[in-house]
Design a protein around this motif. Structure first.
Motif, PDB file in Angstrom:
ATOM      1  N   MET A 105       1.044  -0.694  -0.026  1.00  0.00           N
ATOM      2  CA  MET A 105       0.040  -0.536   0.374  1.00  0.00           C
ATOM      3  C   MET A 105       0.942   0.944   0.403  1.00  0.00           C
ATOM      4  O   MET A 105       1.169   2.331  -0.600  1.00  0.00           O
ATOM      5  N   PHE A 106       1.457   1.114   0.395  1.00  0.00           N
ATOM      6  CA  PHE A 106       2.684   2.243   0.975  1.00  0.00           C
ATOM      7  C   PHE A 106       3.605   2.791  -0.446  1.00  0.00           C
ATOM      8  O   PHE A 106       3.643   4.028  -0.728  1.00  0.00           O
ATOM      9  N   LEU A 107       3.590   1.638  -0.890  1.00  0.00           N
ATOM     10  CA  LEU A 107       4.226   1.715  -2.400  1.00  0.00           C
ATOM     11  C   LEU A 107       3.965   2.058  -3.338  1.00  0.00           C
ATOM     12  O   LEU A 107       4.549   2.824  -4.161  1.00  0.00           O
ATOM     13  N   LYS A 108       3.199   1.491  -3.471  1.00  0.00           N
ATOM     14  CA  LYS A 108       1.791   2.161  -3.822  1.00  0.00           C
ATOM     15  C   LYS A 108       1.136   3.519  -4.092  1.00  0.00           C
ATOM     16  O   LYS A 108       0.696   4.030  -4.779  1.00  0.00           O
ATOM     17  N   GLY A 109       1.719   4.079  -3.493  1.00  0.00           N
ATOM     18  CA  GLY A 109       1.178   5.425  -3.024  1.00  0.00           C
ATOM     19  C   GLY A 109       0.272   5.626  -2.291  1.00  0.00           C
ATOM     20  O   GLY A 109      -0.826   6.396  -2.071  1.00  0.00           O
ATOM     21  N   LEU A 110      -1.084   4.055  -2.396  1.00  0.00           N
ATOM     22  CA  LEU A 110      -2.317   4.302  -1.555  1.00  0.00           C
ATOM     23  C   LEU A 110      -2.373   4.751  -0.152  1.00  0.00           C
ATOM     24  O   LEU A 110      -3.172   5.764   0.926  1.00  0.00           O
ATOM     25  N   TRP A 111      -1.346   4.628   1.259  1.00  0.00           N
ATOM     26  CA  TRP A 111      -0.991   4.412   2.504  1.00  0.00           C
ATOM     27  C   TRP A 111       0.420   5.501   2.221  1.00  0.00           C
ATOM     28  O   TRP A 111       1.654   4.773   3.045  1.00  0.00           O
ATOM     29  N   LYS A 112       0.514   6.783   2.056  1.00  0.00           N
ATOM     30  CA  LYS A 112       1.239   7.479   2.130  1.00  0.00           C
ATOM     31  C   LYS A 112       0.916   8.562   1.936  1.00  0.00           C
ATOM     32  O   LYS A 112       0.924   9.937   1.432  1.00  0.00           O
ATOM     33  N   GLN A 113       1.780   9.587   3.821  1.00  0.00           N
ATOM     34  CA  GLN A 113       0.638  10.536   4.112  1.00  0.00           C
ATOM     35  C   GLN A 113       2.580  11.099   4.850  1.00  0.00           C
ATOM     36  O   GLN A 113       2.384   9.817   5.799  1.00  0.00           O
ATOM     37  N   PRO A 114       2.062  12.478   5.282  1.00  0.00           N
ATOM     38  CA  PRO A 114       3.578  12.854   6.173  1.00  0.00           C
ATOM     39  C   PRO A 114       3.182  12.229   7.831  1.00  0.00           C
ATOM     40  O   PRO A 114       1.709  12.730   8.334  1.00  0.00           O
ATOM     41  N   GLY A 115       3.491  11.286   8.690  1.00  0.00           N
ATOM     42  CA  GLY A 115       3.094  11.216   9.680  1.00  0.00           C
ATOM     43  C   GLY A 115       2.796  10.225  10.607  1.00  0.00           C
ATOM     44  O   GLY A 115       3.054   9.220   9.680  1.00  0.00           O
ATOM     45  N   VAL A 116       2.432   9.581  11.685  1.00  0.00           N
ATOM     46  CA  VAL A 116       2.507   8.850  12.158  1.00  0.00           C
ATOM     47  C   VAL A 116       0.899   8.261  11.817  1.00  0.00           C
ATOM     48  O   VAL A 116       0.182   8.996  12.602  1.00  0.00           O
ATOM     49  N   PHE A 117       0.780   6.732  11.133  1.00  0.00           N
ATOM     50  CA  PHE A 117      -0.732   6.200  10.903  1.00  0.00           C
ATOM     51  C   PHE A 117      -1.011   4.888  11.835  1.00  0.00           C
ATOM     52  O   PHE A 117      -0.118   3.955  11.671  1.00  0.00           O
ATOM     53  N   ASN A 118      -1.980   5.150  12.606  1.00  0.00           N
ATOM     54  CA  ASN A 118      -2.914   3.578  12.694  1.00  0.00           C
ATOM     55  C   ASN A 118      -3.584   3.454  11.786  1.00  0.00           C
ATOM     56  O   ASN A 118      -3.766   4.220  10.701  1.00  0.00           O
ATOM     57  N   VAL A 119      -3.515   1.947  11.136  1.00  0.00           N
ATOM     58  CA  VAL A 119      -3.527   1.316  10.062  1.00  0.00           C
ATOM     59  C   VAL A 119      -5.216   2.041   9.512  1.00  0.00           C
ATOM     60  O   VAL A 119      -5.259   1.943   8.580  1.00  0.00           O
TER      61      VAL A 119
END
Lengths: 397, 397
Positions: free
Chosen positions: A354-368
């Motif tokens: 998800m991260f590498l595809k840019g779908l779950w990529k935003q600055p900060g600390v996140f729970n899923v």
């Protein structure tokens, strides 16, 4: 598409390496690093095809981590080492400008609290650095929170009651073994119970509340209310929840063994003097217990983990049950590890995707549960952990 | 009358030092030595009156033992250290020309056999040196064998059936603790059962044979057939025995704890690799369990140990029960240790007295049933462990 550095070569690291290696269109380069390089080499060799590079790194040591990350230059660090090591790895990611994903919250060695506060404190730092930190992306925490987010998005206007139910109906044939790191496992299941109700945390004695719950394809299993870390972020992110609880199945023999381990002092996290050395009993216990990574071979039966939710949809009360069953033997056939490692490693792999595809990529600390659950759950169906939904059934809530 | 060197400053050493100090007409000079001199100093201080000298000695180290014995020149060495150290202390006694007494048979570290063969092999050496070695002079082994010798001398023409019964009906208030050195205790009670019948040893699974036995002033307690070392010498010295067994009481919780300790690998005597060190699990377990010497303070209830015998007297069948009951609280009041240490330390003291008085003094290696039981049992009545006899009662034999 991207370059990942996996840190940790236990059961979960084994699954993550296997899964990532099978998805070259996303994970173009993979490095597996751990304190013991030979463990990484053995996993890489089993996977074959020169898919996995390996390296030695002490995850407690920030300068060592920085040196490795700078030399390999990954797009993402996937931390499946010990929860004790979350902060050193996050520090190294910040220092080197690389994003981060893990599967379990940070624990200080000397207290077992299962709280996110230490990692949430990194929020501003990751934001300012323009980096993403994805916390708790295994099964529970992980998929259970994504299930909850999916329910909130598609099936409810308001979530009111949430029971996360975790059943391991497998049999590994040994008198006693833990399914993942014994240190963390024993600290987790021997602590006081805790659940959320009407805006406050309620404490129980360890294993004080229990009842048989009915699991799909398994049947009724005695289930115990324990505290589990995803509850903390879920009640924060879904403030309509009136109650949130976590249930886990344990056999009588397992509980007897745990009770004795505590009685004799072997669950202790304070050092004991032994022949002039300071030895932490639970660390030594880990050395004598079966290695969870070795349990797979004769493990039979299924796990069943899911979320049972009651709430409102279009003004009406609704119940909903979303779950996955995973078979220990199938997991072993595919990756050489049992279902408890498998159900943690596959979601970590998909989270990284998800991260590498840019779908779950935003600055900060996140729970899923803060990300879009849909593309994740679509992949989960394809990658070995198909999930199921039941609507308007009796949920024993 | 004589000079003694006590080696070992655990619970039994504490009792021996206390008792000997109270009998100056026999024990004119007393030295207490152990690996940790501060433990000896603490005991000596508690006894007071400058009765006890102290010294540091590593009982695994023959040259160190020789040096200490040569410098102190005792008439007798009383070994209440670990059974692993019997042979090094016997070697040092031979080298220095001093007689020897112990309370438990030699055990090699790597196997738990509870056999006298290693110590019996010293027979010729002690004989030639004109020295006496008195083996197994605690309660069991020790008084139980002297009870048997007394029965044979005064009440039977032929011993046929012998059941040694050992009941600890005390409660120390802790979830789990062993009453003496946990290493030896756990090795002893987790081994296979063994008893003598019709000229041969019969093996049983651990705790396979059990039944409630009725103990004086205590009542019925579930009792388990285990192997105990005095059986080996008793069937040799009383060859008319058709059957000889040893029974010990255990509570369900104690057995559950033992079972789990074995299941999780903490009873193991093979070294386990831990952080680059070789650690023997049962030795580390000893470090985390309560120190048996510290159990005394809140220990309530009694022990009851004795011999139940059936045989022939004047051509007629006869039954006979000889036993001692010892109260944990009384033992603690007198010596600061519980009854299990007390019932071992008092017989060792009386055995030393028998030697110094010349009553049990002859060249060679002896088990206690080979000496005259009468003066010993007379002292036992006077020194805190009064014994009782029952004739022609139902012995459940």
């Amino acid at each position: 598409m991207g370059k990942v550095l996996i840190i940790g070569a236990g059961g979960v690291g084994t699954v993550v390496a296997h899964k990532m290696a099978s998805i070259p269109e996303v994970f173009s380069e993979i490095m597996l690093a751990s304190r013991t390089k030979s463990k990484c080499d053995a996993i890489a060799e089993k996977i074959g095809g020169n898919r996995i590079q390996t390296a030695q790194v002490d995850a407690d040591n920030v300068p060592e981590l920085i040196e490795l990350i700078n030399s390999y230059k990954p797009d993402l660090v996937v931390n499946v080492a010990l929860p004790y090591q979350d902060l050193t790895i996050m520090d190294a990611c910040l220092e080197t400008g690389v994003s981060y994903l893990d599967t379990a919250n940070y624990e200080p060695k000397e207290e077992a609290k299962f709280e996110y506060k230490w990692q949430w404190a990194y929020q501003e730092k990751f934001k300012e650095a323009g980096l993403t930190a994805i916390l708790g992306c295994g099964f529970d925490p992980g998929v259970t929170s994504i299930f909850t987010a999916y329910a909130a998005k598609h099936h409810f206007d308001e979530l009111h009651y949430l029971d996360i139910v975790d059943c391991n109906a497998g049999d590994h044939g040994k008198p006693f073994a833990t399914n993942f790191n014994p240190e963390i496992n024993i600290r987790e299941v021997t602590q006081k119970g805790k659940y959320w109700e009407n805006g406050a945390w309620k404490l129980t004695e360890p294993h004080e509340i229990h009842k048989p719950l009915n699991y799909p394809e398994i049947g009724p299993k005695e289930s115990y209310l324990i505290y589990h870390e995803e509850l903390e972020s879920l009640v924060k992110n879904f403030p309509t929840l009136k109650r949130a609880r976590f249930w886990m199945t344990f056999g009588q023999e397992y509980l007897t063994h745990l009770r004795v381990i505590q009685n004799i002092g072997m669950a202790g996290i304070e050092p004991v003097q032994f022949k002039g050395m300071d030895i932490i009993p639970i660390e030594f216990l880990k050395a004598v217990l079966p290695n969870p990574g070795d349990l797979g071979e004769n493990y039979k039966g299924q796990t069943s983990i899911g979320c049972r939710i009651k709430g409102l949809k279009d003004g009406k009360e609704k119940t909903y049950y979303i779950y996955n069953n995973c078979d220990h033997e199938d997991a072993y056939k595919e990756t050489g590890t049992q279902a408890v490692s498998y159900t943690t490693g596959v979601p970590a792999t998909i989270g990284a995707m998800m991260f590498l595809k840019g779908l779950w990529k935003q600055p900060g600390v996140f729970n899923v549960e803060e990300f879009n659950p849909d593309p994740f759950l679509e992949e989960l169906n394809q990658r070995g952990l198909p999930w199921h939904e039941l609507h308007d059934v009796d949920l024993e809530l």
